[in-house]
Design a protein around this motif. Structure first.
Motif, PDB file in Angstrom:
ATOM      1  N   TYR A 235      31.672  -8.390  60.039  1.00  0.00           N
ATOM      2  CA  TYR A 235      32.567  -9.539  60.180  1.00  0.00           C
ATOM      3  C   TYR A 235      33.087  -9.939  58.811  1.00  0.00           C
ATOM      4  N   TYR A 238      30.850 -15.843  58.638  1.00  0.00           N
ATOM      5  CA  TYR A 238      29.891 -16.148  59.700  1.00  0.00           C
ATOM      6  C   TYR A 238      29.398 -17.583  59.547  1.00  0.00           C
ATOM      7  N   GLU A 252      23.929 -16.605  70.685  1.00  0.00           N
ATOM      8  CA  GLU A 252      24.679 -15.774  69.761  1.00  0.00           C
ATOM      9  C   GLU A 252      26.161 -15.754  70.101  1.00  0.00           C
ATOM     10  N   ARG A 254      30.029 -13.851  68.393  1.00  0.00           N
ATOM     11  CA  ARG A 254      30.474 -12.691  67.630  1.00  0.00           C
ATOM     12  C   ARG A 254      30.405 -12.921  66.122  1.00  0.00           C
ATOM     13  N   ASN A 255      30.877 -14.063  65.680  1.00  0.00           N
ATOM     14  CA  ASN A 255      30.901 -14.368  64.249  1.00  0.00           C
ATOM     15  C   ASN A 255      30.200 -15.689  63.933  1.00  0.00           C
ATOM     16  N   THR A 257      26.584 -18.407  65.374  1.00  0.00           N
ATOM     17  CA  THR A 257      25.523 -18.671  66.330  1.00  0.00           C
ATOM     18  C   THR A 257      25.283 -20.164  66.375  1.00  0.00           C
ATOM     19  N   PHE A 283      20.837 -13.876  64.788  1.00  0.00           N
ATOM     20  CA  PHE A 283      21.693 -13.103  63.889  1.00  0.00           C
ATOM     21  C   PHE A 283      21.658 -11.617  64.228  1.00  0.00           C
ATOM     22  N   THR A 286      24.270 -10.160  66.335  1.00  0.00           N
ATOM     23  CA  THR A 286      25.565  -9.774  65.766  1.00  0.00           C
ATOM     24  C   THR A 286      25.855  -8.313  66.078  1.00  0.00           C
ATOM     25  N   TRP A 287      24.818  -7.513  66.078  1.00  0.00           N
ATOM     26  CA  TRP A 287      24.939  -6.105  66.464  1.00  0.00           C
ATOM     27  C   TRP A 287      24.470  -5.895  67.911  1.00  0.00           C
ATOM     28  N   LYS A 290      26.319  -8.424  70.923  1.00  0.00           N
ATOM     29  CA  LYS A 290      27.720  -8.752  70.706  1.00  0.00           C
ATOM     30  C   LYS A 290      28.578  -7.511  70.510  1.00  0.00           C
TER      31      LYS A 290
END
Length: 589
Positions: A235, A238, A252, A254-255, A257, A283, A286-287, A290
């Motif tokens: 990203y 964040y 969560e 995408r960019n 939380t 966090f 994020t992977w 998402k």
């Protein structure tokens, strides 16, 4: 009926429609969010508008439409346009020849969780799925969002980018992005920091006792550790939105939380470290979730449940890593980590539902079970977070042992990122299994059948032994009756009754009032102490109110059950076991 050729032609011009939301909170004390959707250049005779029934990351139909009120549709002339409600979350507007339309409605916002909306005199927090109506055929369009602040000292925080030359106007490239970008607006603290040359912020609402400098420092270390697995951060910037209030939770995006934590829960070390685990968990999404997500969640259907049996990996594996990353970042030591795992094992092994519901079924049935607990939940289900965490740990140990620490679960995550995450291609269950087996180097059919699709007890010591650890169990110090009680109006009320227990066999049920044992009055506070007066094999008289009927039943007490599990080091471990343990709990294989 609209001519199909005419309809196709008008749909070809879909990109010409301009969609702008205006959000205002004129009276925060009444908890109402005012929403206006302006639709420009509309060319069809009707507009269908829907509100999502759930939000990605929280797998329950939450019926957000129940909070929507005062729906109106306005033409460019200012006249109201006819509309009708088609279903619980579907409004249809008869536009006629109007090309400029305004849709107005209000959302009641007084539920402070990470997945709902909350407005008071100090802030407005809202989740996109619970606020924004969408036009089904136009979900991939560009959206503008304008925020009208009720007070000058209120600030706006969201992961959405600002429109040029405006701090109050934001844009989203499509509806998925809009849903995935919550807003925190109000009186807030903002702390900016940089990790791997990417800007980050902590946005905090609410009074608290946190050491924010420590939080930023420790969060930065976690970000760096997690990014190392995947080769960087996916990203441009964040946000961590923290609600310091009461409760616990995280969701969560995408960019960003959203985190909810006890405002006074940051001072005690164990409580602070639990917060850090929450940060690490959300966090890591994020992977994992998402971007690396199951096929069923590749494209979101906001109208209904999106079923998948892979939440054990999406959430459970994330739960495994949320305890590993603070360890790798030296935020706590191996002793603390093993204590956390011991607690997780204790929770699972003292849940009878592990014998009834498979991990796969727990993932699949989350929509009707996990977030809707009842008095029988303990007996018929388990959490895919909890058991998923533990089988992820066993897989990591298995891979490390079989490959002499050349590979680990980290490698699984890297391959999943390369194959599915980078391009956001949903993975199937078979593809997930294939990746794990390719890293392990052998077939795992028995593992899946026993631990994922079946309810076989996890053989912890088989996987722990090569690492010089074993699981030890301790019995409860009172005979087993099989129920728990809570105090209600000064009376001991039965809260849970375990399946097959002496209490259940005697006919005691949740909701019963427990009055006496062997003729002596019982309270919730002295219940356990009273049981210590007896031994396994004793038949005791228990007096209860059941459905307001006074009854006395006989309960035959059993041997104390195992209720505490602890990971300990095996005496006289070999050099290889010591090496394995050190590499698991310190290095990144």
């Amino acid at each position: 009926m609209i001519n199909s050729q005419k309809l196709d032609s008008k749909l070809d011009n879909i990109s010409s429609n301009k969609l702008t939301y205006r959000i205002s909170i004129p009276e925060p004390e009444n908890h109402l969010l005012h929403v206006e959707l302006e639709i420009a250049n509309w060319q069809l005779e009707v507009i269908d508008l829907k509100l999502p029934v759930w939000t990605p990351g929280s797998y329950l139909v939450r019926e957000y439409a129940k909070h929507l009120q005062d729906f109106t549709a306005i033409a460019e002339t200012g006249e109201e346009i006819l509309w009708q409600k088609i279903s619980k979350n579907h409004w249809q507007v008869n536009v006629g020849n109007n090309s400029q339309i305004k849709i107005r409605y209000r959302i009641f916002c007084n539920e402070l969780t990470v997945r709902t909306n909350h407005i008071d005199r100090t802030h407005a927090f809202f989740t996109g799925a619970a606020v924004f109506l969408y036009i089904p055929e136009h979900q991939h369009q560009f959206y503008n969002i304008e925020i009208v602040l009720p007070q000058e000292n209120w600030q706006i925080a969201t992961a959405l980018p600002n429109a040029a030359n405006s701090s109050h106007i934001f844009y989203a490239k499509d509806f998925d992005t809009l849903v995935d970008s919550p807003f925190e607006i109000g009186i807030q603290e903002q702390y900016k920091f940089s990790v791997l040359d990417k800007p980050h912020r902590f946005i905090i609402w609410g009074q608290h006792n946190a050491d924010v400098k420590r939080i930023v420092k420790d969060t930065s270390a976690i970000i760096a550790e997690e990014a190392e697995i995947f080769g960087g951060l996916p990203y441009d910037r964040y946000d961590f939105i923290l609600h310091a209030s009461n409760g616990f939770g995280g969701l969560e995006h995408r960019n960003s939380t959203v985190l909810l934590y006890n405002r006074l829960g940051f001072r005690k070390e164990d409580s602070y470290l639990q917060f850090i685990n929450l940060v690490a968990h959300e966090f890591f999404h994020t992977w994992n979730v998402k971007r690396i997500r199951p096929k069923a969640l590749e494209t979101f259907d906001y109208d209904q449940e999106n079923y998948t049996g892979s939440l054990w990996f999406s959430e459970g594996t994330t739960s495994y890593y949320d305890q590993i990353f603070p360890l790798r970042a030296n935020l706590y030591d191996a002793k603390h980590y093993l204590k956390l795992v011991s607690k997780s094992i204790t929770r699972l092994q003292t849940t009878f539902g592990r014998n009834v519901q498979s991990l796969y079924d727990s993932s699949f049935d989350t929509w009707i079970k996990l977030y809707r607990p009842d008095t029988n939940t303990h007996n018929n289900q388990i959490s895919y977070y909890l058991k998923g965490e533990l089988i992820s740990m066993l897989l990591d140990l298995l891979i490390r042992n079989k490959t002499n620490n050349l590979r680990s679960l980290d490698r699984v995550m890297q391959i999943m990122w390369e194959r599915f995450g980078k391009d956001e291609i949903g993975f199937s269950e078979s593809e997930l299994h294939e990746v794990i087996e390719s890293v392990a180097g052998f077939d795992l059919s028995d593992f899946w059948n026993d631990y994922l699709y079946g309810t076989k007890e996890l053989d912890y010591n088989y996987y722990l032994q090569p690492f010089g650890l074993e699981l030890r169990a301790a019995r409860q110090d009172i005979p087993f009756m099989g129920l728990t009680v809570k105090s209600k109006n000064g009376v001991a009320e039965v809260e849970k009754v375990e399946f097959g227990s002496p209490a259940q066999k005697a006919g005691i049920s949740p909701g019963d009032s427990l009055l006496a044992i062997a003729g002596i009055r019982i309270t919730a506070e002295n219940f356990s102490d009273r049981l210590r007066d007896f031994s396994a094999g004793d038949a005791i008289e228990v007096t209860i109110f059941q459905q307001d009927v006074l009854q006395t039943v006989e309960v035959l007490l059993q041997e104390p059950i195992y209720n505490h599990f602890e990971l300990v080091q095996i005496p006289h471990t070999s050099p290889n076991q010591e090496l394995n343990l050190r590499l698991w709990l310190a290095a990144k294989a």
